[in-house]
Design an enzyme around this catalytic site. Sequence first.
Site, mmCIF file in Angstrom:
data_model
loop_
_atom_site.group_PDB
_atom_site.id
_atom_site.type_symbol
_atom_site.label_atom_id
_atom_site.label_comp_id
_atom_site.label_asym_id
_atom_site.label_seq_id
_atom_site.Cartn_x
_atom_site.Cartn_y
_atom_site.Cartn_z
ATOM 1 N N PHE A 11 0.948 -1.235 -0.049
ATOM 2 C CA PHE A 11 -0.013 0.034 0.049
ATOM 3 C C PHE A 11 0.849 1.160 -0.026
ATOM 4 O O PHE A 11 0.928 2.009 -1.076
ATOM 5 C CB PHE A 11 -0.912 -0.095 1.162
ATOM 6 C CG PHE A 11 -1.767 1.137 1.694
ATOM 7 C CD1 PHE A 11 -2.438 1.965 0.741
ATOM 8 C CD2 PHE A 11 -1.409 1.536 2.783
ATOM 9 C CE1 PHE A 11 -2.753 3.094 1.080
ATOM 10 C CE2 PHE A 11 -2.339 2.940 3.175
ATOM 11 C CZ PHE A 11 -2.838 3.641 2.507
ATOM 12 N N ASP A 31 9.870 -6.762 -3.627
ATOM 13 C CA ASP A 31 8.593 -7.247 -2.801
ATOM 14 C C ASP A 31 8.635 -8.771 -2.770
ATOM 15 O O ASP A 31 9.014 -9.305 -3.859
ATOM 16 C CB ASP A 31 7.345 -6.657 -3.379
ATOM 17 C CG ASP A 31 6.249 -6.416 -2.372
ATOM 18 O OD1 ASP A 31 5.915 -5.431 -2.002
ATOM 19 O OD2 ASP A 31 5.874 -7.555 -1.523
ATOM 20 N N VAL A 57 13.358 -9.801 1.557
ATOM 21 C CA VAL A 57 14.403 -8.816 2.044
ATOM 22 C C VAL A 57 15.053 -9.640 3.307
ATOM 23 O O VAL A 57 16.086 -8.879 3.789
ATOM 24 C CB VAL A 57 13.980 -7.257 2.222
ATOM 25 C CG1 VAL A 57 13.833 -7.083 0.653
ATOM 26 C CG2 VAL A 57 13.017 -7.152 3.013
ATOM 27 N N SER A 75 6.962 -5.072 5.289
ATOM 28 C CA SER A 75 6.434 -5.447 6.437
ATOM 29 C C SER A 75 4.848 -5.774 6.444
ATOM 30 O O SER A 75 4.227 -4.841 5.765
ATOM 31 C CB SER A 75 6.852 -4.672 7.764
ATOM 32 O OG SER A 75 6.275 -5.284 8.949
ATOM 33 N N GLY A 102 22.612 -2.880 5.843
ATOM 34 C CA GLY A 102 23.688 -3.365 4.919
ATOM 35 C C GLY A 102 23.959 -2.659 3.664
ATOM 36 O O GLY A 102 24.957 -2.278 3.157
ATOM 37 N N ALA A 114 10.603 2.637 7.644
ATOM 38 C CA ALA A 114 9.239 2.948 8.033
ATOM 39 C C ALA A 114 9.036 2.299 9.653
ATOM 40 O O ALA A 114 9.038 1.168 9.513
ATOM 41 C CB ALA A 114 8.378 2.246 7.126
ATOM 42 N N TYR A 145 5.155 -7.246 15.603
ATOM 43 C CA TYR A 145 5.380 -6.035 15.071
ATOM 44 C C TYR A 145 6.032 -5.034 15.908
ATOM 45 O O TYR A 145 6.880 -4.479 15.508
ATOM 46 C CB TYR A 145 3.918 -5.566 14.583
ATOM 47 C CG TYR A 145 3.839 -4.465 13.510
ATOM 48 C CD1 TYR A 145 4.400 -4.430 12.105
ATOM 49 C CD2 TYR A 145 3.319 -3.121 13.923
ATOM 50 C CE1 TYR A 145 4.441 -3.462 11.415
ATOM 51 C CE2 TYR A 145 3.077 -2.262 12.985
ATOM 52 C CZ TYR A 145 3.564 -2.444 11.826
ATOM 53 O OH TYR A 145 3.672 -1.162 10.929
ATOM 54 N N THR A 175 -2.805 5.328 8.403
ATOM 55 C CA THR A 175 -2.694 5.914 7.207
ATOM 56 C C THR A 175 -3.887 5.029 6.368
ATOM 57 O O THR A 175 -3.831 3.830 6.151
ATOM 58 C CB THR A 175 -1.574 6.007 6.412
ATOM 59 O OG1 THR A 175 -0.736 6.682 7.342
ATOM 60 C CG2 THR A 175 -1.470 6.470 5.095
#
Length: 308
Positions: A11, A31, A57, A75, A102, A114, A145, A175
């Site tokens: 999003f 992603d 990632v 995330s 890194g 973020a 989280y 958001t």
Amino acid sequence: MRIVITGGAGFLGSHLVEHFLDRGDSVVALDNFKTGDPKNIAPFKNNKRFAFIRQDVTRYIDVRGRVDAVLHFASPASPVDYARYPIPTLKVGALGTHNALGLSKHKKAIFMLASTSEIYGDPLLSPQREDYWGNVNPIGPRGVYDEAKRFAEAMTMAYHRYHKMPVRIVRIFNTYGPRMRKNDGRAVPNFITQALTGKQITVYGRGRQTRSLCYVSDLVRGIDALLRSNVQAPVNIGNPNELTILAIAETIKRMTGSKSRIVFKPLPIDDPRVRRPNIALASAKLKWRPQIGLEEGLRSTIGYFRRG
Ligand code: UDP
């Protein structure tokens, strides 16, 4: 600039991709589509300044060529998602942040994390200022989280202090906007979907808990301003317009002209009772404040959900 955005099909990630492409920058989006969606980046596929790498990632990140900034936005971000993927959530916040740092260090790029208002947990201070340390349950369902993001902030500041890396930390408050998933479980997409399909609108608890909703374009402007600033400490970006969840449900019901009934369901464990950003820092250092009111933002979000 050439910018790497992890979670680029999500999003917020996809709105950032669009924003930087519109500005004339080049973007490499990463992603694994766990909660991101190929459809969100489909419009950019033919843009020569856009590249996509399908990758988790939490594994070593290899990006060829120059990189000026790394925006780590990968995330799960909805309580329903991180309850469904607790270990991937911990791993992307911890291992994913380490890999993204890194990459930044190797490329001499600015790193942006973020982060989240969840850093503050169920806050005992409201509105929340950046110097408040929060009230988080590490072992509750939201801990996966919250603690991953707290670890990610600690890791980011360690790279800043030890490796003298330029860093930015954006603490993102609730958001909403187009490209949220219908079924991501958060209040706004749930209420809009339920209202448009005539299903019961599910308010958790008595709906007296509060949230402060920021429209996505305001958030993106704030992130851009932070990236271009020199603020190497966490900054809240969100809309201080605090409302009860029941009021948000009623607004969506009215704006969609829905006949759906509002019903009350059990309150999830550790659901924060209040949440409202203090945005004095963003206002002073970034000259940023939100501009889109709730009804205006909801109108375009409802339009997006109506179009299916
Ligand atoms: N909520 C609700 N009904 C729903 C989904 C969420 O009442 O169908 C409530 C939830 O309990 C919380 C608030 O809305 O108090 C915001 O939840 P959301 O999942 O959007 O994100 P959070 O701010 O909790 O991370």
